[in-house]
Design an enzyme around this catalytic site. Structure first.
Site, short mmCIF file in Angstrom:
data_model
loop_
_atom_site.label_atom_id
_atom_site.label_comp_id
_atom_site.label_asym_id
_atom_site.label_seq_id
_atom_site.Cartn_x
_atom_site.Cartn_y
_atom_site.Cartn_z
CB THR A 13 14.16 -35.44 44.94
OG1 THR A 13 13.52 -36.32 44.01
CG2 THR A 13 15.12 -34.52 44.22
CG ASN A 14 11.24 -40.14 45.25
OD1 ASN A 14 10.09 -39.97 45.65
ND2 ASN A 14 11.59 -40.02 43.97
CG ASN A 108 10.37 -49.33 42.05
OD1 ASN A 108 11.38 -48.63 42.21
ND2 ASN A 108 9.75 -49.42 40.90
CG HIS A 110 7.13 -46.79 37.57
ND1 HIS A 110 8.33 -47.00 36.90
CD2 HIS A 110 6.22 -46.47 36.61
CE1 HIS A 110 8.13 -46.85 35.61
NE2 HIS A 110 6.87 -46.52 35.40
CG ASP A 151 7.95 -50.86 36.68
OD1 ASP A 151 8.65 -50.71 37.69
OD2 ASP A 151 8.24 -50.34 35.58
CD GLN A 179 0.77 -31.11 41.37
OE1 GLN A 179 -0.09 -31.83 40.85
NE2 GLN A 179 0.91 -29.84 41.07
C1 GAR Z 1 12.08 -40.71 40.32
O1 GAR Z 1 11.24 -39.97 39.47
C2 GAR Z 1 11.62 -42.15 40.40
O2 GAR Z 1 10.23 -42.27 40.35
C3 GAR Z 1 12.26 -42.71 39.15
O3 GAR Z 1 13.56 -42.13 39.16
C4 GAR Z 1 13.49 -40.83 39.75
C5 GAR Z 1 14.56 -40.70 40.81
O4 GAR Z 1 14.63 -39.40 41.31
N1 GAR Z 1 12.31 -44.13 39.20
C6 GAR Z 1 12.13 -44.90 38.12
O5 GAR Z 1 11.96 -44.46 37.00
C7 GAR Z 1 12.15 -46.41 38.39
N2 GAR Z 1 11.63 -47.14 37.27
P1 GAR Z 1 15.35 -39.08 42.70
O6 GAR Z 1 16.72 -39.69 42.65
O7 GAR Z 1 15.42 -37.56 42.73
O8 GAR Z 1 14.48 -39.65 43.80
#
Ligand code: GAR
Length: 208
Positions: A13-14, A108, A110, A151, A179
């Site tokens: 999603t990111n 990154n 987080h 991190d 958000q």
């Molecule tokens: C996101 O919430 C990101 O912040 C987290 O994994 C998820 C990936 O979602 N990352 C971590 O926890 C890194 N330490 P996505 O694949 O839907 O973007």
């Protein structure tokens, strides 16, 4: 033009927020050169394909040792000749030689307000479970440069999100994404593409 490689492990999603940001002009002067996943079944790879973005999978499971995997991962990253690497839910330990080579050129996202709920063992849903268990009232997300620690690199952007009565880890995770993550990750890339982020020691200085 800032050439970026986005590294993913899951839903992406990111990654989608970055694709949308580039398309809508919220991220200027940026090209997504490639997407790399460690997981062949990551939905993120489908998002790349649907948007005509080159992608590949480099999985530790396919190699005999971590050293060989690390070498293959570096090769894949280097093949796109990126100016910036974006870790967008990439849940594999980054090879030390990659951190060195891409110092201050790898970021990154987080899902917490660093230095809370971060470091070893804090990733994905676990972060939100820990926040609810501790009973904090405000959570959020952080974009930071990647250094040798987990991190610990210079923070670029953060955004706070309120915890609500009755939140489950899943509900809170979604709110933090909507958000905070999907807003600050595209914004951080745009700031870097605009040459507005400078690293000074442990910190960053942003010139808007
Ligand atoms: C996101 O919430 C990101 O912040 C987290 O994994 C998820 C990936 O979602 N990352 C971590 O926890 C890194 N330490 P996505 O694949 O839907 O973007």
């Amino acid at each position: 033009m800032l050439k970026i490689v986005v590294m993913v492990s899951g839903g992406g999603t990111n990654l989608q927020a970055i694709i949308d940001g580039v398309r809508d002009g919220k991220i200027m002067n940026t090209q997504i050169a490639g997407v790399i996943s460690n997981n062949r079944n990551a939905y993120a790879l489908k998002r790349a394909e649907e948007n005509g973005i080159p992608s590949c999978c480099v999985s530790p499971k396919d190699y005999e040792s971590r050293e060989i995997f690390n070498g293959k991962l570096m090769e894949a990253v280097d093949s796109y000749e990126p100016d910036l690497i974006v870790l967008a839910g990439f849940l594999v330990v980054i090879p030390p030689e990659m951190i060195e080579k891409y110092r201050n050129r790898m970021i990154n996202i987080h899902p917490s307000l660093i230095p809370s709920f971060c470091g070893k063992g804090f990733y994905g849903l676990k972060v939100h479970e820990a926040a609810l268990e501790r009973g904090v009232k405000v959570v959020g997300a952080t974009v930071h440069f990647v250094d040798e620690g987990t991190d610990t690199g210079p923070i670029i952007l953060q955004k706070a999100v309120e915890v609500q009565q009755g939140d489950t880890p899943e509900v809170l995770q979604r709110r933090v994404m909507e958000q905070a993550e999907w807003i600050i990750l595209p914004r951080a890339i745009d700031l870097i593409a605009g040459g507005k982020v400078r690293v000074e020691g442990r910190k960053t200085v942003i010139s808007e």
